[in-house]
Write an enzyme that holds these catalytic residues in place. Structure first.
Site, PDB file in Angstrom:
ATOM      1  N   PHE A  11       0.820  -1.227   0.000  1.00  0.00           N
ATOM      2  CA  PHE A  11       0.000   0.000   0.000  1.00  0.00           C
ATOM      3  C   PHE A  11       0.857   1.283   0.000  1.00  0.00           C
ATOM      4  CE2 PHE A  11      -2.135   2.757   3.452  1.00  0.00           C
ATOM      5  CZ  PHE A  11      -2.735   3.612   2.534  1.00  0.00           C
ATOM      6  N   ASP A  33      10.393  -6.819  -3.666  1.00  0.00           N
ATOM      7  CA  ASP A  33       9.199  -7.244  -2.928  1.00  0.00           C
ATOM      8  C   ASP A  33       9.031  -8.758  -3.056  1.00  0.00           C
ATOM      9  OD1 ASP A  33       6.340  -5.530  -2.042  1.00  0.00           O
ATOM     10  OD2 ASP A  33       6.299  -7.712  -2.253  1.00  0.00           O
ATOM     11  N   THR A  36       4.093 -11.203  -0.914  1.00  0.00           N
ATOM     12  CA  THR A  36       3.262 -11.957   0.023  1.00  0.00           C
ATOM     13  C   THR A  36       1.813 -11.683  -0.374  1.00  0.00           C
ATOM     14  OG1 THR A  36       2.936 -10.122   1.554  1.00  0.00           O
ATOM     15  CG2 THR A  36       4.934 -11.463   1.871  1.00  0.00           C
ATOM     16  N   ALA A  79       7.348  -5.175   5.175  1.00  0.00           N
ATOM     17  CA  ALA A  79       7.000  -5.662   6.516  1.00  0.00           C
ATOM     18  C   ALA A  79       5.753  -6.525   6.429  1.00  0.00           C
ATOM     19  CB  ALA A  79       6.734  -4.494   7.463  1.00  0.00           C
ATOM     20  N   THR A 120       6.444   2.779  12.840  1.00  0.00           N
ATOM     21  CA  THR A 120       5.050   3.067  13.179  1.00  0.00           C
ATOM     22  C   THR A 120       4.908   3.649  14.585  1.00  0.00           C
ATOM     23  OG1 THR A 120       2.966   1.933  13.705  1.00  0.00           O
ATOM     24  CG2 THR A 120       4.922   0.594  13.791  1.00  0.00           C
ATOM     25  N   ASP A 121       3.840   4.391  14.804  1.00  0.00           N
ATOM     26  CA  ASP A 121       3.567   4.909  16.158  1.00  0.00           C
ATOM     27  C   ASP A 121       3.202   3.786  17.124  1.00  0.00           C
ATOM     28  OD1 ASP A 121       1.041   4.300  15.158  1.00  0.00           O
ATOM     29  OD2 ASP A 121       0.127   6.233  15.636  1.00  0.00           O
ATOM     30  N   GLU A 122       2.879   2.601  16.573  1.00  0.00           N
ATOM     31  CA  GLU A 122       2.436   1.503  17.446  1.00  0.00           C
ATOM     32  C   GLU A 122       3.557   1.010  18.359  1.00  0.00           C
ATOM     33  OE1 GLU A 122      -0.245  -1.343  15.677  1.00  0.00           O
ATOM     34  OE2 GLU A 122      -0.833   0.085  14.129  1.00  0.00           O
ATOM     35  N   TYR A 144       3.039  -7.499  16.272  1.00  0.00           N
ATOM     36  CA  TYR A 144       3.441  -6.614  15.167  1.00  0.00           C
ATOM     37  C   TYR A 144       4.245  -5.434  15.704  1.00  0.00           C
ATOM     38  CZ  TYR A 144       2.938  -2.587  12.010  1.00  0.00           C
ATOM     39  OH  TYR A 144       3.178  -1.463  11.246  1.00  0.00           O
ATOM     40  N   LYS A 148       8.256  -4.338  15.148  1.00  0.00           N
ATOM     41  CA  LYS A 148       8.697  -3.042  14.604  1.00  0.00           C
ATOM     42  C   LYS A 148       9.609  -2.328  15.604  1.00  0.00           C
ATOM     43  CE  LYS A 148       7.546  -1.349  11.156  1.00  0.00           C
ATOM     44  NZ  LYS A 148       8.037  -1.480   9.738  1.00  0.00           N
ATOM     45  N   ASN A 173      -1.679   5.914  11.658  1.00  0.00           N
ATOM     46  CA  ASN A 173      -2.469   5.101  10.714  1.00  0.00           C
ATOM     47  C   ASN A 173      -2.684   5.806   9.376  1.00  0.00           C
ATOM     48  OD1 ASN A 173      -3.149   3.837  13.377  1.00  0.00           O
ATOM     49  ND2 ASN A 173      -4.456   2.598  12.067  1.00  0.00           N
ATOM     50  N   PRO A 199     -17.579  -5.380  10.599  1.00  0.00           N
ATOM     51  CA  PRO A 199     -17.194  -5.736  11.969  1.00  0.00           C
ATOM     52  C   PRO A 199     -16.517  -4.586  12.698  1.00  0.00           C
ATOM     53  CG  PRO A 199     -15.692  -6.745  10.367  1.00  0.00           C
ATOM     54  CD  PRO A 199     -16.672  -5.930   9.586  1.00  0.00           C
ATOM     55  N   ASN A 243     -12.972   4.765  16.165  1.00  0.00           N
ATOM     56  CA  ASN A 243     -13.291   3.880  15.032  1.00  0.00           C
ATOM     57  C   ASN A 243     -14.746   4.034  14.579  1.00  0.00           C
ATOM     58  OD1 ASN A 243     -10.709   2.870  15.092  1.00  0.00           O
ATOM     59  ND2 ASN A 243     -11.229   1.101  16.355  1.00  0.00           N
TER      60      ASN A 243
HETATM   61  P1  NAD Z   1       1.501  -3.663   3.249  1.00  0.00           P
HETATM   62  O1  NAD Z   1       1.196  -4.885   4.066  1.00  0.00           O
HETATM   63  O2  NAD Z   1       0.432  -3.074   2.391  1.00  0.00           O
HETATM   64  O3  NAD Z   1       2.759  -3.971   2.287  1.00  0.00           O
HETATM   65  C1  NAD Z   1       3.880  -4.660   2.716  1.00  0.00           C
HETATM   66  C2  NAD Z   1       4.698  -5.069   1.481  1.00  0.00           C
HETATM   67  O4  NAD Z   1       5.904  -5.716   1.928  1.00  0.00           O
HETATM   68  C3  NAD Z   1       3.975  -6.074   0.580  1.00  0.00           C
HETATM   69  O5  NAD Z   1       4.111  -5.689  -0.772  1.00  0.00           O
HETATM   70  C4  NAD Z   1       4.705  -7.385   0.837  1.00  0.00           C
HETATM   71  O6  NAD Z   1       4.716  -8.271  -0.285  1.00  0.00           O
HETATM   72  C5  NAD Z   1       6.113  -6.883   1.156  1.00  0.00           C
HETATM   73  N1  NAD Z   1       6.891  -7.845   1.952  1.00  0.00           N
HETATM   74  C6  NAD Z   1       6.504  -8.512   3.070  1.00  0.00           C
HETATM   75  N2  NAD Z   1       7.504  -9.299   3.502  1.00  0.00           N
HETATM   76  C7  NAD Z   1       8.552  -9.110   2.665  1.00  0.00           C
HETATM   77  C8  NAD Z   1       9.879  -9.632   2.607  1.00  0.00           C
HETATM   78  N3  NAD Z   1      10.320 -10.525   3.505  1.00  0.00           N
HETATM   79  N4  NAD Z   1      10.702  -9.205   1.622  1.00  0.00           N
HETATM   80  C9  NAD Z   1      10.259  -8.308   0.686  1.00  0.00           C
HETATM   81  N5  NAD Z   1       9.014  -7.800   0.696  1.00  0.00           N
HETATM   82  C10 NAD Z   1       8.173  -8.188   1.677  1.00  0.00           C
HETATM   83  O7  NAD Z   1       2.073  -2.606   4.288  1.00  0.00           O
HETATM   84  P2  NAD Z   1       1.836  -1.025   4.382  1.00  0.00           P
HETATM   85  O8  NAD Z   1       0.598  -0.768   5.135  1.00  0.00           O
HETATM   86  O9  NAD Z   1       2.041  -0.417   3.043  1.00  0.00           O
HETATM   87  O10 NAD Z   1       3.054  -0.625   5.353  1.00  0.00           O
HETATM   88  C11 NAD Z   1       4.364  -0.371   4.811  1.00  0.00           C
HETATM   89  C12 NAD Z   1       5.299  -0.018   5.940  1.00  0.00           C
HETATM   90  O11 NAD Z   1       4.822   1.114   6.645  1.00  0.00           O
HETATM   91  C13 NAD Z   1       5.472  -1.123   6.992  1.00  0.00           C
HETATM   92  O12 NAD Z   1       6.808  -1.168   7.387  1.00  0.00           O
HETATM   93  C14 NAD Z   1       4.571  -0.671   8.137  1.00  0.00           C
HETATM   94  O13 NAD Z   1       5.054  -1.156   9.370  1.00  0.00           O
HETATM   95  C15 NAD Z   1       4.716   0.832   8.025  1.00  0.00           C
HETATM   96  N6  NAD Z   1       3.564   1.615   8.537  1.00  0.00           N
HETATM   97  C16 NAD Z   1       2.298   1.352   8.094  1.00  0.00           C
HETATM   98  C17 NAD Z   1       1.231   2.129   8.549  1.00  0.00           C
HETATM   99  C18 NAD Z   1      -0.170   1.902   8.043  1.00  0.00           C
HETATM  100  O14 NAD Z   1      -1.106   2.557   8.536  1.00  0.00           O
HETATM  101  N7  NAD Z   1      -0.404   1.025   7.081  1.00  0.00           N
HETATM  102  C19 NAD Z   1       1.477   3.160   9.474  1.00  0.00           C
HETATM  103  C20 NAD Z   1       2.787   3.405   9.908  1.00  0.00           C
HETATM  104  C21 NAD Z   1       3.821   2.626   9.422  1.00  0.00           C
HETATM  105  P1  TYD Z   2      -6.316  -1.556  11.476  1.00  0.00           P
HETATM  106  O1  TYD Z   2      -6.743  -0.922  10.200  1.00  0.00           O
HETATM  107  O2  TYD Z   2      -6.135  -3.039  11.511  1.00  0.00           O
HETATM  108  O3  TYD Z   2      -4.996  -0.793  11.956  1.00  0.00           O
HETATM  109  P2  TYD Z   2      -4.193  -0.875  13.378  1.00  0.00           P
HETATM  110  O4  TYD Z   2      -4.663  -2.059  14.113  1.00  0.00           O
HETATM  111  O5  TYD Z   2      -2.769  -1.037  12.905  1.00  0.00           O
HETATM  112  O6  TYD Z   2      -4.457   0.421  14.055  1.00  0.00           O
HETATM  113  O7  TYD Z   2      -7.383  -1.180  12.599  1.00  0.00           O
HETATM  114  C1  TYD Z   2      -7.690   0.167  12.901  1.00  0.00           C
HETATM  115  C2  TYD Z   2      -8.664   0.171  14.066  1.00  0.00           C
HETATM  116  O8  TYD Z   2      -9.911  -0.403  13.641  1.00  0.00           O
HETATM  117  C3  TYD Z   2      -8.202  -0.689  15.239  1.00  0.00           C
HETATM  118  O9  TYD Z   2      -8.604  -0.063  16.458  1.00  0.00           O
HETATM  119  C4  TYD Z   2      -8.952  -1.990  15.068  1.00  0.00           C
HETATM  120  C5  TYD Z   2     -10.247  -1.554  14.415  1.00  0.00           C
HETATM  121  N1  TYD Z   2     -10.860  -2.529  13.487  1.00  0.00           N
HETATM  122  C6  TYD Z   2     -12.214  -2.853  13.612  1.00  0.00           C
HETATM  123  O10 TYD Z   2     -12.928  -2.375  14.539  1.00  0.00           O
HETATM  124  N2  TYD Z   2     -12.763  -3.724  12.708  1.00  0.00           N
HETATM  125  C7  TYD Z   2     -12.027  -4.287  11.706  1.00  0.00           C
HETATM  126  O11 TYD Z   2     -12.577  -5.100  10.915  1.00  0.00           O
HETATM  127  C8  TYD Z   2     -10.640  -3.930  11.569  1.00  0.00           C
HETATM  128  C9  TYD Z   2      -9.802  -4.525  10.487  1.00  0.00           C
HETATM  129  C10 TYD Z   2     -10.121  -3.034  12.490  1.00  0.00           C
END
Ligand code: NAD
Ligand code: TYD
Length: 341
Positions: A11, A33, A36, A79, A120-122, A144, A148, A173, A199, A243
């Protein structure tokens, strides 16, 4: 500049690659990549034939592959990223997020190249008051988040031990186009469009701090160019929402766009058993990146969420191919054919 972007079929990094290619005419992107379940090359259909873009299917844990690949700097997005999956099985999270980061740090050390680690902030855990700053303690609660936080500490150790030019970003997020429909916002949009149950975990009052993916991508790029060695930068747009508030906002926009009664959609809401160890609240203080780097978010949440809903409505085929599993054949049909010639 040859930039190795890991996890580029996911993403955030697919949005990042598009942003970089359109911003810097002299940059070449190498997307490494593993593909996965979360990796989808259809996210990059529009740029895949660019002569400034190369895709390599491979694992960030594969040191030999990294040694064979030429690049000047690394941006590590790869990741395992979904909290719910880490509760079911933490092992792949440790493998990719910790061991994979270690392999990348090692090659960066050997080459002396810049390493930006996207985190991530998590890692800060959950808070009831105030917002996380970069000095907040690391108190991860999910596997997770723990993976991180571990990778963040490893990055720190390479800065201290090897003087590696590395930076860490910690974003809140994200939402926007190309987000995999396991995450809250795309899941709610798609289930509303399909009239499927929505859900909501627990009481729906958990708080997340939402930022548009494009603002995150700009921030990562700003840190890459202007961050200091060993610097940690929180990224967020001061946009905390419960949420249930997000769910209701999405449903009201969808109802308006399709001229259906809101009640038809709110009836889809189904309160389900809470996530184990569910963090109550995240909140990010982005003052440091604003003051030291001069970055600030551009996209207001109400505009961003409406545009995101419109994107999912106009790109039905994109998510339908995910729901059917057909997206997984894209690599073989496109790249397999190309590799043969
Ligand atoms: P995502 O799950 O959409 O994409 C992850 C990508 O990594 C996928 O294309 C997957 O194929 C690839 N991948 C997984 N394992 C791999 C490996 N061993 N080698 C090579 N490629 C691999 O994730 P995202 O939501 O786009 O998040 C990207 C990064 O940003 C992550 O590091 C995540 O921790 C961080 N992040 C995400 C959020 C969020 O809200 N989504 C917020 C803060 C930080
Ligand atoms: P998510 O998008 O999985 O991100 P993160 O857990 O990394 O914050 O979830 C965002 C928030 O939404 C989290 O508090 C969990 C909640 N959630 C639901 O209530 N229903 C759902 O189906 C999902 C996927 C998440």
């Amino acid at each position: 500049m040859k930039l190795l972007v890991t996890g580029g079929a996911g993403f955030i990094a697919s949005n990042y690659i598009r942003h970089i290619l359109s911003t810097y005419p002299d940059y070449h992107i190498i997307n490494l990549d593993k593909l996965t379940y979360a990796g989808n090359l259809e996210n990059l259909k529009d740029i895949e034939t660019s002569d400034r873009y190369t895709f390599i299917k491979g694992d960030i844990c594969d040191g030999e592959l990294l040694r064979e690949t030429e690049f000047d700097a690394i941006i590590n997005f790869a990741a395992e990223s979904h909290v719910d999956r880490s509760i079911l099985d933490a092992q792949p999270f440790l493998q990719t997020n910790v061991m994979g980061t270690c392999s990348l740090l090692e090659i960066a050390r050997q080459r002396g190249c810049t390493f930006l680690h996207v985190s991530t902030d998590e890692v800060y855990g959950s808070t009831t008051e105030g917002a996380f700053n970069e000095a907040s303690p690391l108190l991860p609660n999910s596997p997770y988040a723990a993976s991180k936080a571990s990778s963040d500490l490893l990055v720190r150790s390479y800065v201290e031990t090897h003087n590696l030019k590395a930076m860490i970003t910690r974003c809140s997020n994200n939402y926007g186009p190309y987000q995999f429909p396991e995450k809250l916002i795309p899941l709610v949009i798609i289930n509303a469009l399909n009239r499927n149950p929505i859900p909501v975990y627990g009481d729906g009052m958990n708080v997340r701090d939402w930022i548009h993916v494009t603002d995150h991508c700009r921030a990562v790029d700003a840190v890459f160019h202007n961050g200091t060695t060993g610097g940690i930068y929180n990224i967020g747009s001061r946009n905390e929402r419960q949420n249930i508030e997000i769910v209701n906002l999405i449903l009201s926009i969808v109802a308006e766009k399709f001229h259906v009664e809101e009640k038809v959609l709110t009836n889809l809401i189904s309160y389900v058993r809470d996530r184990k160890g569910h963090d109550r609240r995240y909140a990010i203080d982005p003052s440091r990146i604003e003051q030291e780097i001069g970055w600030k978010p551009d996209i207001n949440f109400e505009d961003g969420i409406e545009k995101t809903i419109e994107w999912y409505i106009s790109n039905k085929q994109w998510w339908q191919r995910i729901l059917s599993g057909d997206y997984m054949t894209y690599y073989n049909t496109q790249y397999g054919e190309r590799l043969k010639t």
